[in-house]
Design an enzyme around this catalytic site. Structure first.
Site, PDB file in Angstrom:
ATOM      1  N   ARG A 128       0.852  -1.188   0.000  1.00 26.28           N
ATOM      2  CA  ARG A 128       0.000   0.000   0.000  1.00 26.28           C
ATOM      3  C   ARG A 128       0.887   1.237   0.000  1.00 26.28           C
ATOM      4  NH1 ARG A 128      -2.596   0.466   6.048  1.00 26.28           N
ATOM      5  NH2 ARG A 128      -0.752   1.199   7.103  1.00 26.28           N
ATOM      6  N   ASN A 132      -4.539   8.206   3.351  1.00 25.75           N
ATOM      7  CA  ASN A 132      -4.253   7.611   4.662  1.00 25.75           C
ATOM      8  C   ASN A 132      -2.806   7.874   5.023  1.00 25.75           C
ATOM      9  OD1 ASN A 132      -5.412   5.807   6.826  1.00 25.75           O
ATOM     10  ND2 ASN A 132      -3.542   4.677   6.338  1.00 25.75           N
ATOM     11  N   GLU A 133      -2.600   8.558   6.120  1.00 21.23           N
ATOM     12  CA  GLU A 133      -1.245   8.746   6.656  1.00 21.23           C
ATOM     13  C   GLU A 133      -0.227   9.117   5.581  1.00 21.23           C
ATOM     14  OE1 GLU A 133      -0.527   5.108   8.777  1.00 21.23           O
ATOM     15  OE2 GLU A 133      -1.587   5.805  10.555  1.00 21.23           O
ATOM     16  N   GLU A 141      -7.172   6.678  15.103  1.00 22.86           N
ATOM     17  CA  GLU A 141      -6.783   5.262  15.193  1.00 22.86           C
ATOM     18  C   GLU A 141      -5.905   5.052  16.409  1.00 22.86           C
ATOM     19  OE1 GLU A 141      -4.592   3.621  11.922  1.00 22.86           O
ATOM     20  OE2 GLU A 141      -5.803   4.655  10.432  1.00 22.86           O
TER      21      GLU A 141
END
Ligand code: GAL
Length: 673
Positions: A114, A152-153, A312
């Site tokens: 990813r 994401n991040e 998270e």
């Protein structure tokens, strides 16, 4: 104007990343039933779903997401909806292989994990804009939509790409920043080692070279990579703002300094509508709750003190460290509520239901493999109830006592190669000073070195190697106006280009500290020095010493031995209405406590001796009242003093004068009046 809290959420956020695409649809119904049982208020969905939403180029399948959002809405659960741009589908990469990023050594990463993205790639940018537009058009008015979760991040796992498109983009970025190639030569000091450029086209990213590369170039490349990711975030955000007006947009940060080092969160904090953060406990032998507090304080600080959201963390063990211990009973609640104490508007997790397949199947979840007959599930349900009882704290702000200066650019510069000692680690100093302040029960705000510091009686500069002249003047004005400053060694040495400030060290801080440093003399592994104080006390330093020449500063502690024997180790400079302390060695925890004790006296900060170590006490204050959070990380029962009386919100009990805090427990007292 977009909202700054998740739309429609009337309680604290509680839930997690929800990846129902990994499960048959009958499980979704079980999921929402359990979510209701646990008091889940919001889940993050669709973060990794691009391949499902667009199975082939231009062909979309939104039916499953429609059904999912409808189901959440029917059950009163809000959605933090992802733009899935962190993992484009494989068909995209096969059509555009150059969108896969390239490492500094020329290796091109493959699909199959990813976050494999070249952020300069025009095809990626276009595809990201298209899928974002599709989602925004379809779901802008969906009643479940609370917030957009872009990407994401950013910055992990790939922090920079070194391909040819990035090279061209870097040149454009440099031309905009410096205008002329001569200005680049000047900034990077290319006269050294004959690195002079005569045209922007000659400049490449700092790829693998025979030995250490140009530090100015490397530092600017980090800035460029960060700015490029931010450009892509802003492009998605602007589409979402345009098509879904009012809905807040976020992207999840990782402010814990060990988990993402490539993003300047001061700059990112200004671009998001809500600051959100991910935090995982790192098993490195240190007290995990201190690192958690530090990450939470840093997150609140990049949010400008406003409430933020923990998007998270884990219910129990994670699975990407060499060893991943399960959380102990009660630890998840302590972790969650410590984030809330420090400004989070809830506690969210990765992830809702533990995966059976894929890379993270051994990462804990709210619904573990063991199912609901498990301690984790019981604690999840209990946490949901606890958060429910804290609903009124929404919008209140955490009160800080002191500030610590922090700057990602300085950290990047500090980590460049060929420094006086590889044992000096700016982050270690930041952690250690933070820990010393934590142990004195002081709540910390982090501040950018050029920010207004006037609200703080004490400002600590742990190791701020890179400081602009503006930052130097800022801290000087702070001290002149009555502030107390504590500066650790190897601060204020270089400017924004990693060029040493002219004159003796520390150029940006000479005046405020009233001293110069003639030479650094770092110690060898295993070596330490003794430092003697005015009251005869003896402290220990290691890693670093230097030859300090006091100008207007007084010597407070002196080196008793080592390369700087007889020279000042700790100095104090009275400047107009304030004072500036300087420490030129790496003091251990006891030394830092002594130093901060002296500086706190100057700053008028009274010691909080009545609280034992590992008992965390933090306040949130706002229109709805004053809330005192007391978290007991120790194994002894204690009593925490209160100013007055109030109601303990987790038990509903009244508390006057003191609140009983059993070992491992959390108490939140809403003070009367
Ligand atoms: C985060 C990430 C999640 C998940 C989690 C647990 O960094 O955003 O997708 O991977 O870590 O490892």
């Amino acid at each position: 104007m977009p909202e700054t809290t998740p739309t429609g959420l009337t309680r604290l956020a509680f839930g997690g990343d929800y990846n129902p695409e990994q499960w048959p649809e009958n499980v979704w119904h079980e999921d929402v039933r359990l979510m209701r049982e646990a008091g889940v208020t919001m889940v993050s969905v669709g973060i990794f779903s691009w391949a499902l939403l667009e199975p082939s180029p231009g062909e979309y399948d939104f039916d499953w997401l429609d059904r999912l959002l409808d189901l959440l809405h029917e059950n009163g659960i809000r959605a933090d909806l992802g733009t899935p741009t962190v993992v484009p589908p494989v068909w995209f990469y096969r059509a555009h292989p150059e969108a896969l990023p390239v490492a500094a050594d020329g290796t091109r990463y493959e699909f199959g994990s990813r976050g494999a993205i070249c952020h300069s790639n025009a095809d990626y940018r276009a595809a990201a804009a298209t899928i974002t537009t599709q989602l925004a058009e379809r779901y802008a008015d969906h009643p479940a939509l609370a917030m957009w979760h872009v990407h994401n991040e950013y910055g992990v796992p790939v922090s920079a790409c070194y391909c040819d498109s990035c090279a061209a983009h870097f040149r454009r970025w440099l031309a905009a920043r410096y205008e002329t190639v001569d200005a680049v030569n000047e900034a990077w000091g290319t006269a050294f080692w004959g690195q002079r450029y005569t045209d922007f086209d000659q400049i490449n990213p700092p790829r693998v070279a025979p030995t250490v590369g140009n530090p100015g170039q490397t530092l600017d490349y980090k800035r460029f990579a960060d700015a490029t990711m931010r450009e892509n975030f802003c492009a998605e955000r602007d589409i979402l703002h345009r098509l879904a007006p009012g809905i807040p947009v976020t992207t999840n940060f990782m402010t814990a300094l060990s988990q993402c080092d490539s993003v300047d969160y001061w700059a990112w904090g200004r671009e998001v509508d809500i600051v959100t953060n991910d935090h995982y406990l790192i098993t490195d032998g240190r007290r995990t709750h201190v690192n958690l507090a530090m990450a939470a304080d840093l997150t609140r600080s990049v949010a400008g003190g406003a409430p933020w959201l923990l998007l998270e963390h884990s219910t129990s063990g994670i699975n990407w460290q060499p060893r991943n211990p399960a959380k102990t009973p009660g630890q998840m609640a302590r972790n969650s509520l410590a984030h809330v104490a420090r400004g989070s508007e809830g506690a969210m997790f990765f992830q809702w239901r533990q995966s059976r397949r894929g890379a993270e199947k051994f990462h804990s979840a709210m619904v573990p493999h063991a199912g609901t007959e498990s301690r984790v599930w019981r604690e999840v349900v209990e946490l949901g109830a606890s958060l429910d009882s804290l609903s009124t704290i929404r919008g209140t702000r955490t009160q800080a006592d002191v500030a610590v200066l922090w700057d990602w650019h300085s950290w990047w510069a500090q980590n460049l190669a060929w420094r006086p000692s590889e044992d000096h680690d700016a982050r270690e100093r930041a952690d250690s000073f933070y820990e010393a302040l934590y142990d004195r029960h002081l709540t910390v705000d982090f501040a950018h070195p050029e920010a207004d510091l006037s609200a703080y009686p004490l400002v600590v500069v742990p190791a701020l190697y890179l400081m602009t002249e503006a930052a130097g003047s800022n801290v000087r004005a702070y001290v002149e106006n009555g502030g107390t400053l504590v500066v650790s060694y190897f601060s204020g040495i270089v400017d924004e280009h990693d060029a040493v400030h002219e004159g003796a060290y520390p150029g940006a801080l000479r005046d405020v500290l009233g001293l110069t440093v003639e030479e650094f003399s770092p110690l060898l592994p295993g070596q330490s020095v003794r430092v003697t104080g005015p009251d005869g006390s003896e402290l220990t330093g290691d890693v670093w010493t230097e030859f300090v020449v006091p100008r207007d500063a007084e010597t407070v502690w002196t080196y008793a031995d080592g390369p700087a024997a007889g020279l000042p180790a700790v100095t104090r400079h009275h400047l107009v209405a304030g004072s500036a302390w300087y420490v030129s060695t790496r003091l251990d925890a006891q030394g830092l406590d002594a130093l901060l004790g002296w500086a706190s006296d100057d700053a008028g900060i009274a010691p909080r001796a009545d609280l034992p170590r590992d008992v965390e006490v933090v306040r949130r204050v706002g229109e709805s009242g004053t809330y005192l959070f007391a978290i007991n990380h120790s194994s002894s029962d204690v009593k925490v003093p209160l100013d007055g009386h109030g109601t303990e919100l987790l038990t509903g009990e009244r508390a006057a004068g003191r609140v009983a805090l059993p070992a491992g427990a959390v108490r939140v007292v809403r003070l009367d009046g």
